[in-house]
Scaffold this motif. Structure first.
Motif, PDB file in Angstrom:
ATOM      1  N   ARG A 189      72.762  13.967 -89.948  1.00  0.00           N
ATOM      2  CA  ARG A 189      73.642  13.670 -91.076  1.00  0.00           C
ATOM      3  C   ARG A 189      72.817  13.009 -92.173  1.00  0.00           C
ATOM      4  O   ARG A 189      71.839  12.306 -91.889  1.00  0.00           O
ATOM      5  CB  ARG A 189      74.785  12.765 -90.628  1.00  0.00           C
ATOM      6  N   ALA A 191      71.882  10.409 -95.122  1.00  0.00           N
ATOM      7  CA  ALA A 191      72.110   9.017 -95.521  1.00  0.00           C
ATOM      8  C   ALA A 191      71.564   8.822 -96.924  1.00  0.00           C
ATOM      9  O   ALA A 191      70.623   9.499 -97.354  1.00  0.00           O
ATOM     10  CB  ALA A 191      71.436   8.061 -94.547  1.00  0.00           C
ATOM     11  N   THR A 247      69.092  11.936 -90.740  1.00  0.00           N
ATOM     12  CA  THR A 247      68.855  11.216 -89.489  1.00  0.00           C
ATOM     13  C   THR A 247      69.958  11.586 -88.505  1.00  0.00           C
ATOM     14  O   THR A 247      70.731  12.513 -88.739  1.00  0.00           O
ATOM     15  CB  THR A 247      68.830   9.699 -89.734  1.00  0.00           C
ATOM     16  N   SER A 249      73.435  11.697 -86.395  1.00  0.00           N
ATOM     17  CA  SER A 249      74.786  11.721 -86.962  1.00  0.00           C
ATOM     18  C   SER A 249      75.670  10.583 -86.483  1.00  0.00           C
ATOM     19  O   SER A 249      76.741  10.366 -87.044  1.00  0.00           O
ATOM     20  CB  SER A 249      75.459  13.060 -86.636  1.00  0.00           C
ATOM     21  N   ILE A 254      72.785   5.997 -88.442  1.00  0.00           N
ATOM     22  CA  ILE A 254      72.788   5.784 -89.892  1.00  0.00           C
ATOM     23  C   ILE A 254      72.381   4.351 -90.214  1.00  0.00           C
ATOM     24  O   ILE A 254      71.525   4.105 -91.086  1.00  0.00           O
ATOM     25  CB  ILE A 254      74.179   6.093 -90.470  1.00  0.00           C
ATOM     26  N   ARG A 258      68.799   3.305 -92.020  1.00  0.00           N
ATOM     27  CA  ARG A 258      68.856   2.618 -93.316  1.00  0.00           C
ATOM     28  C   ARG A 258      68.109   1.291 -93.254  1.00  0.00           C
ATOM     29  O   ARG A 258      67.420   0.904 -94.215  1.00  0.00           O
ATOM     30  CB  ARG A 258      70.314   2.403 -93.728  1.00  0.00           C
TER      31      ARG A 258
END
Length: 301
Positions: A189, A191, A247, A249, A254, A258
């Motif tokens: 997914r 980010a 990265t 999902s 996430i 981050r």
């Protein structure tokens, strides 16, 4: 017999005995039909058991979910018992035709449907969800303010475990009628992060430093899609860059990626001498501010 004769009026005992005798004869005459109906019921139960075994084996080979196998077994049970019950009913009561029985059953079903409308709606929605499989157990979804991981999908409702540990039981009709975001439909997914540099810095140099810093992060999946760093806007005290990467999902993926990206970008910009500015505020007054000297004794106070 003498006591019964005393209790029953004269002339009424013979018709009563004839009626009882007629009932007994009718029961004896109905015994073969009852036997056949009992055999139909037993055969129906055997057919249901065999159907369950076949569905279980086929579901195991096809790697179907356990809840979907249960739904198929339930549908097979309802179908076989409905057919077997109609056959047994027409055998015991020859005057009752299958069409008349279905009509009576239909009228009863309408009344029951109105009484249990919400229950049947959730039931049918659960069957459709299990058959279509828009999401699966252990998926992270978001629907109508509820977000978390699916723990179970039943005929009536779906159990969702939120990231804070609370369990939310959502009726299947809510998931069927409303948009559902499946966050783990894919393994990766995207980010996004916003980073600002001072106006005095070179934009191209800052972009290269940020991109190189993001590529060093282990949780960044640059093998799936490339990292993107774009100058987005002129902020109040900085030029803002939009950083996007791919990265895992899951929500924890996430947050963890981050965290590492922020640390890597901060260290790279510091090493390159590129300033990440604080917000600046400039105050302007229309009239001069009088400044009076302070004597020593007042300063000591």
């Amino acid at each position: 017999m003498e006591q019964i004769t005393e209790l029953v009026p004269d002339g009424a005992l013979v018709p009563l005995l004839d009626q009882v005798n007629g009932w007994l004869q009718a029961a004896i005459a109905a015994l073969p039909r009852l036997g056949i109906a009992l055999c139909v019921v037993l055969l129906t139960a055997l057919a249901v058991k065999v159907a369950h075994g076949i569905i279980r084996r086929i579901g195991s080979r096809a790697r179907m979910r356990r809840n979907l196998i249960d739904v198929l077994q339930l549908l097979s049970s309802v179908t076989f018992w409905l057919i077997g019950g109609l056959i047994a009913l027409t055998v015991v009561f020859p005057t009752v035709t299958p069409a008349r029985a279905l009509t009576t059953l239909g009228l009863g079903s309408v009344a029951i449907g109105f009484a249990f409308k919400d229950t049947f709606e959730n039931f049918l929605a659960g069957i459709l969800i299990l058959l279509r499989e828009p999401f699966q157990i252990e998926d992270y979804i978001h629907c109508e303010g509820v977000e978390g991981q699916i723990e179970a999908i039943t005929i009536r409702d779906t159990h969702i475990r939120q990231t804070d540990g609370q369990l939310v039981v959502v009726p299947n009709a809510e998931l069927f009628h409303n948009p559902v975001t499946v966050r783990t439909d894919r393994d990766v997914r995207r980010a996004t992060l916003i980073c600002g540099v001072a106006y005095g810095e070179n934009v191209d140099d800052a972009r290269e430093v940020i991109e190189a810093a993001v590529r060093k992060v282990d949780l960044v999946r640059d093998d799936v899609r490339d990292i993107q760093v774009f100058a987005k806007a002129f902020g109040a005290s900085s030029i803002d860059f939009e950083i996007t990467w791919w990265t895992g999902s899951r929500p924890v993926d996430i947050r963890a990626s981050r965290d590492q990206v922020v640390a890597s970008v901060k260290a790279a910009l510091d090493e390159a001498g590129i300033e990440i500015p604080f917000p600046y505020r400039t105050l302007t007054v229309n009239e001069p501010i009088p400044v009076a000297p302070v004597r020593g004794d007042q300063a000591e106070r």
